[in-house]
Design a protein around this motif. Sequence first.
Motif, mmCIF file in Angstrom:
data_model
loop_
_atom_site.group_PDB
_atom_site.id
_atom_site.type_symbol
_atom_site.label_atom_id
_atom_site.label_comp_id
_atom_site.label_asym_id
_atom_site.label_seq_id
_atom_site.Cartn_x
_atom_site.Cartn_y
_atom_site.Cartn_z
ATOM 1 N N HIS A 631 -7.439 -2.560 43.092
ATOM 2 C CA HIS A 631 -6.905 -2.408 44.442
ATOM 3 C C HIS A 631 -6.055 -1.148 44.560
ATOM 4 C CE1 HIS A 631 -4.280 -4.090 47.914
ATOM 5 N NE2 HIS A 631 -5.276 -3.352 48.380
ATOM 6 N N ALA A 632 -5.232 -0.872 43.537
ATOM 7 C CA ALA A 632 -4.414 0.340 43.565
ATOM 8 C C ALA A 632 -5.285 1.593 43.508
ATOM 9 C CB ALA A 632 -3.431 0.319 42.397
ATOM 10 N N LEU A 633 -6.341 1.556 42.698
ATOM 11 C CA LEU A 633 -7.264 2.688 42.637
ATOM 12 C C LEU A 633 -7.967 2.900 43.973
ATOM 13 C CD1 LEU A 633 -8.859 2.067 39.108
ATOM 14 C CD2 LEU A 633 -7.244 3.883 39.732
ATOM 15 N N ALA A 634 -8.304 1.795 44.659
ATOM 16 C CA ALA A 634 -8.951 1.901 45.970
ATOM 17 C C ALA A 634 -8.024 2.576 46.975
ATOM 18 C CB ALA A 634 -9.356 0.519 46.459
ATOM 19 N N LYS A 635 -6.731 2.259 46.918
ATOM 20 C CA LYS A 635 -5.785 2.922 47.817
ATOM 21 C C LYS A 635 -5.704 4.417 47.534
ATOM 22 C CE LYS A 635 -2.680 -1.028 48.550
ATOM 23 N NZ LYS A 635 -1.306 -1.550 48.314
ATOM 24 N N GLY A 641 -9.994 9.920 50.957
ATOM 25 C CA GLY A 641 -11.192 9.770 51.770
ATOM 26 C C GLY A 641 -12.426 9.460 50.964
ATOM 27 N N GLU A 642 -12.257 8.883 49.797
ATOM 28 C CA GLU A 642 -13.378 8.586 48.921
ATOM 29 C C GLU A 642 -13.450 7.087 48.658
ATOM 30 O OE1 GLU A 642 -12.547 10.775 45.427
ATOM 31 O OE2 GLU A 642 -13.066 12.745 46.278
ATOM 32 N N PRO A 643 -14.627 6.549 48.311
ATOM 33 C CA PRO A 643 -14.723 5.140 47.916
ATOM 34 C C PRO A 643 -14.172 4.959 46.505
ATOM 35 C CG PRO A 643 -16.863 6.186 47.737
ATOM 36 C CD PRO A 643 -15.951 7.209 48.363
ATOM 37 N N VAL A 644 -13.839 3.739 46.192
ATOM 38 C CA VAL A 644 -13.262 3.455 44.887
ATOM 39 C C VAL A 644 -14.274 3.655 43.772
ATOM 40 C CG1 VAL A 644 -13.852 0.992 44.914
ATOM 41 C CG2 VAL A 644 -11.859 1.776 43.626
ATOM 42 N N THR A 645 -15.551 3.626 44.103
ATOM 43 C CA THR A 645 -16.582 3.822 43.076
ATOM 44 C C THR A 645 -16.561 5.226 42.503
ATOM 45 O OG1 THR A 645 -18.138 4.256 44.892
ATOM 46 C CG2 THR A 645 -18.102 2.039 43.978
ATOM 47 N N ASP A 649 -16.766 3.760 36.893
ATOM 48 C CA ASP A 649 -18.166 3.977 36.534
ATOM 49 C C ASP A 649 -18.993 2.767 36.940
ATOM 50 O OD1 ASP A 649 -17.742 1.999 34.574
ATOM 51 O OD2 ASP A 649 -17.167 3.491 33.089
ATOM 52 N N THR A 650 -20.300 2.923 36.853
ATOM 53 C CA THR A 650 -21.222 1.875 37.302
ATOM 54 C C THR A 650 -21.067 0.597 36.485
ATOM 55 O OG1 THR A 650 -22.807 3.597 37.898
ATOM 56 C CG2 THR A 650 -23.636 1.336 37.767
ATOM 57 N N LYS A 651 -20.852 0.747 35.200
ATOM 58 C CA LYS A 651 -20.701 -0.424 34.348
ATOM 59 C C LYS A 651 -19.474 -1.237 34.740
ATOM 60 C CE LYS A 651 -20.379 -1.745 29.487
ATOM 61 N NZ LYS A 651 -20.294 -1.245 28.070
ATOM 62 N N LEU A 688 -10.828 -7.306 45.507
ATOM 63 C CA LEU A 688 -12.097 -6.590 45.558
ATOM 64 C C LEU A 688 -12.567 -6.398 46.996
ATOM 65 C CD1 LEU A 688 -14.069 -8.151 42.556
ATOM 66 C CD2 LEU A 688 -12.756 -6.029 42.635
ATOM 67 N N SER A 689 -12.285 -7.356 47.859
ATOM 68 C CA SER A 689 -12.639 -7.208 49.274
ATOM 69 C C SER A 689 -11.812 -6.110 49.914
ATOM 70 C CB SER A 689 -12.424 -8.533 50.010
ATOM 71 O OG SER A 689 -13.220 -9.565 49.450
ATOM 72 N N LEU A 690 -10.521 -6.101 49.610
ATOM 73 C CA LEU A 690 -9.669 -5.035 50.141
ATOM 74 C C LEU A 690 -10.064 -3.668 49.578
ATOM 75 C CD1 LEU A 690 -6.182 -6.805 49.941
ATOM 76 C CD2 LEU A 690 -7.468 -6.261 52.006
ATOM 77 N N SER A 691 -10.617 -3.678 48.377
ATOM 78 C CA SER A 691 -11.039 -2.414 47.767
ATOM 79 C C SER A 691 -12.395 -1.950 48.279
ATOM 80 C CB SER A 691 -11.106 -2.578 46.243
ATOM 81 O OG SER A 691 -9.852 -2.982 45.727
ATOM 82 N N LYS A 692 -13.037 -2.771 49.127
ATOM 83 C CA LYS A 692 -14.331 -2.437 49.733
ATOM 84 C C LYS A 692 -15.391 -2.174 48.665
ATOM 85 C CE LYS A 692 -12.128 -0.468 53.858
ATOM 86 N NZ LYS A 692 -12.424 -1.627 54.695
ATOM 87 N N MET A 693 -15.456 -3.077 47.726
ATOM 88 C CA MET A 693 -16.476 -2.944 46.687
ATOM 89 C C MET A 693 -17.858 -3.157 47.283
ATOM 90 S SD MET A 693 -14.725 -2.179 44.034
ATOM 91 C CE MET A 693 -15.831 -2.423 42.658
ATOM 92 N N PRO A 694 -18.843 -2.429 46.820
ATOM 93 C CA PRO A 694 -20.177 -2.446 47.461
ATOM 94 C C PRO A 694 -21.022 -3.643 47.034
ATOM 95 C CG PRO A 694 -20.166 -0.897 45.631
ATOM 96 C CD PRO A 694 -18.765 -1.434 45.736
#
Length: 1500
Positions: A631-635, A641-645, A649-651, A688-694
Amino acid sequence: MGVGSGDADTKMGDSEDGCGKGSTHEDFKELDELRALVSGLQNVYKDQIALEMSCERMTFIVDQYQEQPHLIDPHLDVLISDILSLAWNPKSPAKVMHESFRYLYLITKVRGYKIVVRHLPHEVADLEPVLQMLTNQDPYDFGTWETRYMLLLWMSMVCMIPFDMSRLDSHAKSNAGEVKEPIMDRIINIGKLYLPVADKSQDAAAYMLSHFLTRPDVKSQRLEETLDWALVTLSKADYTTMQGMTHASGILRMLALLFKQGKREDLLSSAPTILHAIDECKLMISTSTVLTKLSVKLVQRLGLIFLKYRVAAWRYQRGSRSLAENLKSLNPASQILMSNGSGGMADDGEEEYDIPDEIEDVIEQLLIGLKNYDTVVRWSAAKGIGRITGRLPKELADDVVGSVLELFTLQESDGAWHGGCLALAELGRRGLLLPDRLSDVVPVVLRALAYDERKGNFSVGAHVRDAACYVCWAFARAYDPKEITHHVKSIANALVTVSIFDREINVRRAAAAAFQENVGRQGTFPHGIDILTTADYFAVGNRTTCYLNLSVFVAHFEEYTTFLIDHLVNVKISHWDSDIRELSALALHKLTSTATDYMANEIVPALLPKTTGLDLFLRHGSILAVAEIVHALAKIAADKGEPVTKLLDTKTVSGLKDIAKTLYDGKLFRGLGGELMRKAVSSLIEKLSLSKMPYHKDPVIDLWQELIDDCLAHREPEIRTAAASAISAFFTEYYTQAGGGADPAKQEKIIEKYLMQLRSTVETTRRGYALAIGALPKFMLEGKLKPVLASLIQTATVTVKQEKWAESRRDALKAITSVSCTVDVDPEGSGNHVLNTDNVADIYQIFITVMSDYTLDSRGDVGAWVREAAMTGFQTLTSRLAQSHPALLQPSVIKAIFCNLVQQACEKIDRTRAHAGGVFSTLLHHSPPVPHIPHREELEKLFPSEKVAFMNWAAPAETFPSFTRLLALDTYMYHVLLGLIVSVGGMTESLVKTSSQALFEYLRTVAKDKQKLMIFSDTLLQVFVDYKDSDRVAVPAFKMFDQLFSRGCFDLFIEDPYDSFGENLLKCSKEVIFKSGNPQKLMASADVFCGLLPLNEDIRKKALFQLMVFLCHRFPRVRKTTASKLYEAFITYDEVVPEEHNEEVLTILSETNWDESYEVLRPIRNRLCDILNIPKPAIKFAVYSVMCGPSYMMCQCQFAVCSAMCGPSYMMCQFAVCSVMCGPSYMMCQFAVCSVMCGPSCMMCQFAVCSAMFGSFPHVSCVDPPAWCVSLLSAVSCVDPPAWCVSVSLLSAVPCVDPSHMMCQCQFAVCSAMCGPSYVMCQCLFAVCSVMCGPSCMVCQCEFAVCSVMCGPSYMMCQCQFAVCSAMFGSSCMVCQCQFAVCSVMCGPSYMMCQCQFAVCSAMFGSSCMVCQCQFAVCSVMCGPSYMMCQFAVCNVMCGPSYMIVMCGPSYVMCQCEFAVCIVMCGPSCMVCQYGPAMSISQFSRDSDSFRNIMNQESQ
C-alpha cells in the motif's frame, strides 16, 4: 530496569521521579509545627482520634522530604532533643513514650538511621538507662516495635563508648544475694533476644551486635563464643517453619554486618568455618529469598575477608573523580599511562597476592547466585563478583570474566542472562573489564538487548534487556571514546532500536537513558544530539508514538534506516504479541518512503514465502507487513503517476494474489489460528484494493468476496470490523463499471444477501452485515437506499425476542449514520437514490426512539452503546444537513434531539455523559448554526464556546452544575429531571454527592418561589408517574425524594395543608410498590412514606398504614429497615406520636427483634397501630381457581378475593361474586358479607355458619333468624346444631346423626340413608322423589318453572333451582338431575352424573366414577377413599391450604354453594339468586309476608 530498573535508573541520573514535587523544597519549613506536635503528645495521648490525627500529620510532613532528606539535618538535634525529653522522662506515661519513639522513627525513616544515630546521646551515663528501657520492653508486642527499634539503634551508638565494659559493671549483690550480670553479657543477650523477632527490631539488633562485637574488649572475650552460638543456631534451625527462617535471617544479617564492620585479622580465622557452615546448611538453594540474599551477602563478605584490601593496579581507569587530576592527565606521559591501562596505583607485584583456596568456593557460590530466580539475590551476587574481582590478580580476574560470559548461552535461564548482565555492568563500572575483552563482551550485550524468550502466549526477557541497557550505560562511563569506537555503530543501532521498538516501557526508557549517557560521555554516536532532542526519555513512553513517529524520524538518518527495517522484519513481525505485529506492519508502511527500493526489491520478496509458512505468528505478521508495504509503495507510485506494478516484479504481483488462495486451500482459515488469518487476509484485501492491483475479472475476486462474507458473520468483533473495513475499497476497485456505476447483477445479489442477513436469528451475523452495509460505497446504494434504510431501521428497533441484542442495534445505527453520509441529499429526490424529506424523518425517528433503550444484561447498561450510537448519528446527520439543507431540520426533531442530549448529559455513566456533552456543545456552537434550537440564547449564555472547549464532560463536578441550570427552562426541565433522578438516586457516592449538590443549589434559588417550586414538583411527579413501572427510574426516584425531604425542599407544601403534592406522591408511591418483590424498592419507598409524615392528618395516616404493613413484610430486611426509619422519623417529627406514648413507641421500634416470625410480630405491630390510631392491616387470602385462570376469582366464604381482580381494598365473604363478573351493582351472598361491603353491622346473615366448617372461627350468632327458618327446620335432624338453632329452640329435640357421616350446615338436613344405594335426599326446602336418579324423573320440585318461551321448543325443565335452556347446552342438552346440568358436549357420551349438586364426567374420574356422598365432596379417586368433606371444604391433598377448586376442566366453574356459574359458560350477566331471578335478599326482606307465604307453601 530489572534490577536494573531501580538501581540502574538511579545511577544514570534520569529517574522519572527526579523532577518530583519534593525537589521544590528549599529548606525545612515545618520545624515549629513538628515541635508543637511533639510537645502536644502529653495533651492528646488519652484521645485516640486526636492522637492518630497528630501522628498522620507528622507522617505527612516528614514524607514530603523523602527526596531531600538533607534539609532536615540542621534541625535534627532540636527535634531529637524534644522527642527524647518526653521518652526519657520517667513521669511520662507508657503511651507517650511509645508515641515519642514512633515520631523519632518517622524522622529516621526519612533521613536514614546511619545519620540519626550520630545525633543520639551517647554518654556513659546513658548506657544503663537505655539498657534498662530495652530490658523492660516486650519483644513480641508488635504495636510498639518502633520503640524497640529506636532503642536498639540508640544502644548501637551508646555501646561504643571508649571505656572498657568491665569498668561499668556493678559488683554489688542483689537482694537475692546474686551478683548482677555484667553489662557486656546483658547487651549481647539483648541482641540475641531480638534477632528472632519478625519486625524491624531484628535489623537494629543485628546492627547493634555487629558494632558491639567489634569492640576490642568484647571481641577478645565474647566474639568466638557468639560466633559459635550463631553457627550452632544456624545448624539447628528448622528452615521449614517461619519462626526458624526468621531466626536464621537475623543471625545471617548480624554475621554479614559483622564481617563488614570487623577487622580482617580478627575474623579471618573464623571465616572458613562459617563458609563451611553456610554450605552445610544449603542456604544458597533455600526457598526463602531473604535467606538466600543474606547468604550471598555473607559469602561475599567472607570472600573479602579472605583477600587483603587493595586497589587492583591492573584495572582500567578513565580519568579521575577530580577535575584537577583530569586536567593534569592531559600531558603526554599520563596519556601513555592511561592508554596502557595503568592509570591507578603502582603495581605492587604479583608475588604479593595470597589467594586462599576458599576464594574458589566463594566465587562459585556467587556465580550460582547470579542464576538465582530472585532479582535481589542476583543483584547482590553481581556486586559481590565486582568487589572480589577487584582484589584478584589480573589472570584470575580474567577467569572470572570468562566464567560470567559462559552464562550467556541458550541453555541458561533468563535469570542467568540477567545476572550475567548485572555482573558485567559491575565489572565495567569498576574498571575490571579491560578494553581487550570488549570484543567478547559487546556481542553478548547486543544479544542480551534482543533477548526475548517465548513461553506460550507470553515471553520473558524484559529484565534481561533492561540489564543489558545498564551494561551499555556503565560502558559509557567506564571507557575512553577511542576504546569503544569500533563498537559504536552496533551499540548505537541496538540502543536506538530498543528505545523505539521494545514492547516494555521501562526497557525503552532504560535504552534511551543509556543512549543519552553514551552521547554525552562518548560523543561518537552518529546524530546523537538530534535523536536525543526528539526520542528522549519521556517521548519513548508511548508505544504507538515510538513505532509510527519516532521510528520515521530516526530512519531519516541513513546510519539507522536499514537496521530499523531489518529489526522489524526479522524480529517484530513474528513477535508473540499481536499488537506488536500490527504496529510493526504500520511502522513498515511509514518507513517505506525512507527506503523504497530496499522495500520493493528486498523486503517484499523476502516476506512472501513467510506469508504461507508454518509459524502462525510469523505468517500473521508477514501478511500484515506485505499488505502495508504494498500500500505504501502504491502511494509512492501514485505520486509519480505510475501503477504500483512499476515498483514490483511480476513474480511478486502473482505471489500477492495467491496468498489468500494458498491459505484457503491449506484450510488455514480454520482452527485456532484461523481467526488471525481471517483478520490479516481482510486487511490484505483492503490494502491490495487500495493499491489498485490488476486482479480485475480474476477468479480470486470471487474468493475474496466469499472470504469477506464469511468473516462478516464471525463471532469475533475484530474480524467483522476488518472485513467491513475492506468492503469499501474492494467494491470500489473491482465492482465498478466503466461508467462509474455498479454491475447490476452484482449489486442486486449483494444487497439482497446483505439485507437478508440483517434479519438473521444470530446476533453476530446481524452485527457484521450491518457494518458491511454501512461500509458500502455510494454506487452500490444507488436505487437501493429505501430498502436498505428500512432494513437497518427494523434491525435497530427493539423487539421482545431480540431485546438483549443491544450490540446489533448499535451497529445498525452506525450503519444508518454511515449510509446517510455516503449518499447525496435532495429534499425532492427519490428515496431510493438520495436522502429526501421522508428518509430524513425516518432516520431521525429511529434515532430518537432508541434513546429510550436501557437494556440491561450481565455486563450492565448495554443500552448505553445504542444511545451513544444514536447521539453520534444526531451529530453527524444534523451537521451535514445544517451545512447543505437546513430546511430538512424540523423544529420538533431539533427539540427532541436537544432534550435527549440534555437527559443523557445528566445521567450516571461517565462515558455516555461525556459523549452527550460533546455532541451537545458541537451542535450548539455549530457553524453554520443549527436552526430551531429551543432557548438558543439562554443555552449560549450557560455554555459559552470558550468554556465548553475545555470542559471535561465526563467529570460530574463540571457537568452537573451547568446542566441543572436548565431546570429554569420549561422545555428542558422534564428531561433534566429524568436524567438527574438516576444520578441523584444512584449508587456511586461521588456521583450522588456532585449531582445532588448541583440540584440543591438550583432549588435554593427557587425555595421561596412557590410557583416555581410547584412546577418543579409537578414535573418531578410526572416523571415518577410516567416511569412507575421502571425500576431503573422508580428506585432512584424514591431516593431522590428522600433527599429532597431531608433537605427541606418541600417545606412549603408542609405549611399548606390543602396542597395536593403529598397526596399525589403517596398515591403514586403505593402504585409503584404494588405487588413489588424488590426489597430495594420497598426500603427506598419507606423513606418517602416517612418523609410524608409531617403533611396533613389524612396523608400521615395513609403513610403510617403503609409503614405498618412493611413492619410485617415477608422480607426481614424490609421490616428492620422500616423500623429503623420509623424510629428516626418519630424522633424528627415529634407530633406524629402522642406525647404520652412516645417512649413506648420508640422502645418497641428499637428493641423488637424484627427477624421474628409474623405470629410474634403481628401483635406488636398492632399495638403500634392502636397507639397511632390507624387501622390494623388485615390478612387477605386469595382463592385462585386453576379451572378458570387468573381472570376469575370466587371467594370461599370468609376469605378475600384476589387484589388483582377487585383492588386492594375489596373484601368479600363466603359466597359473594366479585364485581368484575357480575357488575358493580350486584352483590349477592348467602351468608355473611364483610364490613367493606355491608357496612359496620356486618354478620347480618340468614344462616349461621358452624365452627366445623371454618375451623378456628368462632360461632356466629345470627341476628333475627327469619321466621320461615323456624317453620321449615322443625323436623330436620341436625349434626352439631349451632348455637342460634338452640337459642331459638328449633332443633333442641332432634336427634343427631353420627357426626363422622355428615356435617350439617344449618340450611339443609341430610338423611342418614343418603350414602346408601337407595339414595333419598331431603333438601329441606325441596322434596326430591326417591326415583330422582331414574331416567323417567322429570318433575320440577323447586321454586321456579321455566316456560317454553325461555328455553324454546326443546323445553327442558330443571329439577331444582335453575333452568338450563337448550340454547345454552346445545340440542343434545342433558337434563340435569340435581342443581346444574352439564351438557354431553362437555363431558362426552359416557356422561356420568353425580347425585347431588355437581356432575362429574367419566372422562375425568374414569368409568368407575364414584358418586359423591354429600353435597360437594370430590370423588375418592381424586381425594382418597377415606376422605369425606361436606359442602364447602376441599381436600388438602388436592388443593392445599389455599382452598383451590378443580372441578370439571378449565372451562367450567361452579360456586361451592348454590350459584355463580362461570363467566365463560353463562356470560357476564348470568347470576341466578337462590330466591328468585334478579332479586336480592333485601328485596325479600321488604316483602316479608309474600316471602313467608312462599316458604310455607313449599314446606307443605
